[in-house]
Design an enzyme around this catalytic site. Structure first.
Site, PDB file in Angstrom:
ATOM      1  N   CYS A  57      31.325 -14.391  20.341  1.00 12.93           N
ATOM      2  CA  CYS A  57      30.157 -13.518  20.351  1.00 12.93           C
ATOM      3  C   CYS A  57      29.626 -13.426  21.780  1.00 12.93           C
ATOM      4  O   CYS A  57      29.392 -14.441  22.425  1.00 12.93           O
ATOM      5  CB  CYS A  57      29.082 -14.090  19.418  1.00 12.93           C
ATOM      6  SG  CYS A  57      27.538 -13.153  19.439  1.00 12.93           S
ATOM      7  N   CYS A  75      42.232   2.708  15.517  1.00  8.51           N
ATOM      8  CA  CYS A  75      40.936   3.317  15.179  1.00  8.51           C
ATOM      9  C   CYS A  75      40.026   3.429  16.399  1.00  8.51           C
ATOM     10  O   CYS A  75      38.987   4.077  16.331  1.00  8.51           O
ATOM     11  CB  CYS A  75      40.240   2.520  14.077  1.00  8.51           C
ATOM     12  SG  CYS A  75      39.644   0.892  14.593  1.00  8.51           S
ATOM     13  N   HIS A 112      24.802  -8.023  15.622  1.00  2.20           N
ATOM     14  CA  HIS A 112      25.695  -7.029  15.007  1.00  2.20           C
ATOM     15  C   HIS A 112      27.035  -7.035  15.740  1.00  2.20           C
ATOM     16  O   HIS A 112      27.079  -6.981  16.969  1.00  2.20           O
ATOM     17  CB  HIS A 112      25.065  -5.636  15.110  1.00  2.20           C
ATOM     18  CG  HIS A 112      25.958  -4.539  14.664  1.00  2.20           C
ATOM     19  ND1 HIS A 112      26.199  -4.255  13.341  1.00  2.20           N
ATOM     20  CD2 HIS A 112      26.680  -3.651  15.376  1.00  2.20           C
ATOM     21  CE1 HIS A 112      27.025  -3.227  13.257  1.00  2.20           C
ATOM     22  NE2 HIS A 112      27.334  -2.843  14.486  1.00  2.20           N
ATOM     23  N   HIS A 115      31.829  -3.542  11.441  1.00  6.77           N
ATOM     24  CA  HIS A 115      31.889  -3.368   9.995  1.00  6.77           C
ATOM     25  C   HIS A 115      33.221  -3.842   9.431  1.00  6.77           C
ATOM     26  O   HIS A 115      34.219  -3.909  10.146  1.00  6.77           O
ATOM     27  CB  HIS A 115      31.663  -1.898   9.635  1.00  6.77           C
ATOM     28  CG  HIS A 115      30.259  -1.459   9.854  1.00  6.77           C
ATOM     29  ND1 HIS A 115      29.813  -0.975  11.060  1.00  6.77           N
ATOM     30  CD2 HIS A 115      29.185  -1.464   9.026  1.00  6.77           C
ATOM     31  CE1 HIS A 115      28.524  -0.694  10.964  1.00  6.77           C
ATOM     32  NE2 HIS A 115      28.118  -0.979   9.743  1.00  6.77           N
ATOM     33  N   ARG A 129      39.989  -4.761   7.311  1.00  9.65           N
ATOM     34  CA  ARG A 129      39.904  -4.424   8.734  1.00  9.65           C
ATOM     35  C   ARG A 129      38.494  -4.711   9.202  1.00  9.65           C
ATOM     36  O   ARG A 129      37.548  -4.020   8.842  1.00  9.65           O
ATOM     37  CB  ARG A 129      40.261  -2.958   8.983  1.00  9.65           C
ATOM     38  CG  ARG A 129      40.119  -2.543  10.440  1.00  9.65           C
ATOM     39  CD  ARG A 129      40.669  -1.134  10.689  1.00  9.65           C
ATOM     40  NE  ARG A 129      40.032  -0.127   9.890  1.00  9.65           N
ATOM     41  CZ  ARG A 129      39.000   0.642  10.290  1.00  9.65           C
ATOM     42  NH1 ARG A 129      38.504   0.507  11.523  1.00  9.65           N
ATOM     43  NH2 ARG A 129      38.482   1.541   9.486  1.00  9.65           N
ATOM     44  N   CYS A 131      36.340  -4.108  11.890  1.00  8.47           N
ATOM     45  CA  CYS A 131      36.265  -3.144  12.975  1.00  8.47           C
ATOM     46  C   CYS A 131      35.089  -3.573  13.858  1.00  8.47           C
ATOM     47  O   CYS A 131      33.925  -3.383  13.494  1.00  8.47           O
ATOM     48  CB  CYS A 131      36.049  -1.759  12.377  1.00  8.47           C
ATOM     49  SG  CYS A 131      36.029  -0.434  13.585  1.00  8.47           S
TER      50      CYS A 131
END
Length: 144
Positions: A57, A75, A112, A115, A129, A131
């Site tokens: 993080c 993606c 955050h 997702h 996945r 993402c």
């Protein structure tokens, strides 16, 4: 099968004021990590990285994912089929932007990350996945 965090889960270990986060993070990091923003696809530092190591993080340094679980989903964001270990990330229901999604956050500081998507047909052990925004991560390369 989606996994949602226990609403009775312990509070994050790293808690800082909004002003502290603003002073420690760049404007882009703050917007993504603390305000649940999203970087543009194909622009982040790690979306196509094949460097071996641990992804931590960027806000608190907690280890979240490894290159072993990273895969090319094409993606535009780094994709992982699983976190480093149970409990390193937490999951929240996200119905923003008119979509039903699962938000992924750092379990240590509640930042955050991105997702989680399931059932997309990727040839991975979990068919999941994660993402994740590159700006949410710092890569600690494995020593050669």
């Amino acid at each position: 099968m989606s996994t949602f965090s226990d609403p009775n889960a312990p509070s994050p270990a790293v808690v800082k004021s909004d002003e502290q986060w603003k002073s420690e993070l760049s404007p882009e990091e703050y917007q993504v990590l603390r305000q649940a923003g999203t970087e543009r696809p194909f622009t982040g530092e790690y979306w196509d990285s094949t460097t071996e190591g641990v992804y931590a993080c960027r806000a608190c340094g907690a280890e979240l994912f490894t290159s072993r679980e990273k895969f090319g989903s094409h993606c535009g964001w780094p994709s992982f089929y699983a976190p480093l270990a149970d409990g390193t990330v937490r999951y929240l229901h996200d119905s923003s932007l008119g979509m039903e999604r699962v938000e992924v956050r750092c379990a240590t500081c509640d930042s955050h990350l991105g997702h989680l998507f399931e059932g997309e047909g990727y040839d991975t052990p979990t068919d999941q996945r994660f993402c994740i925004n590159s700006v949410s991560l710092s890569l600690r390369p494995t020593d050669a």
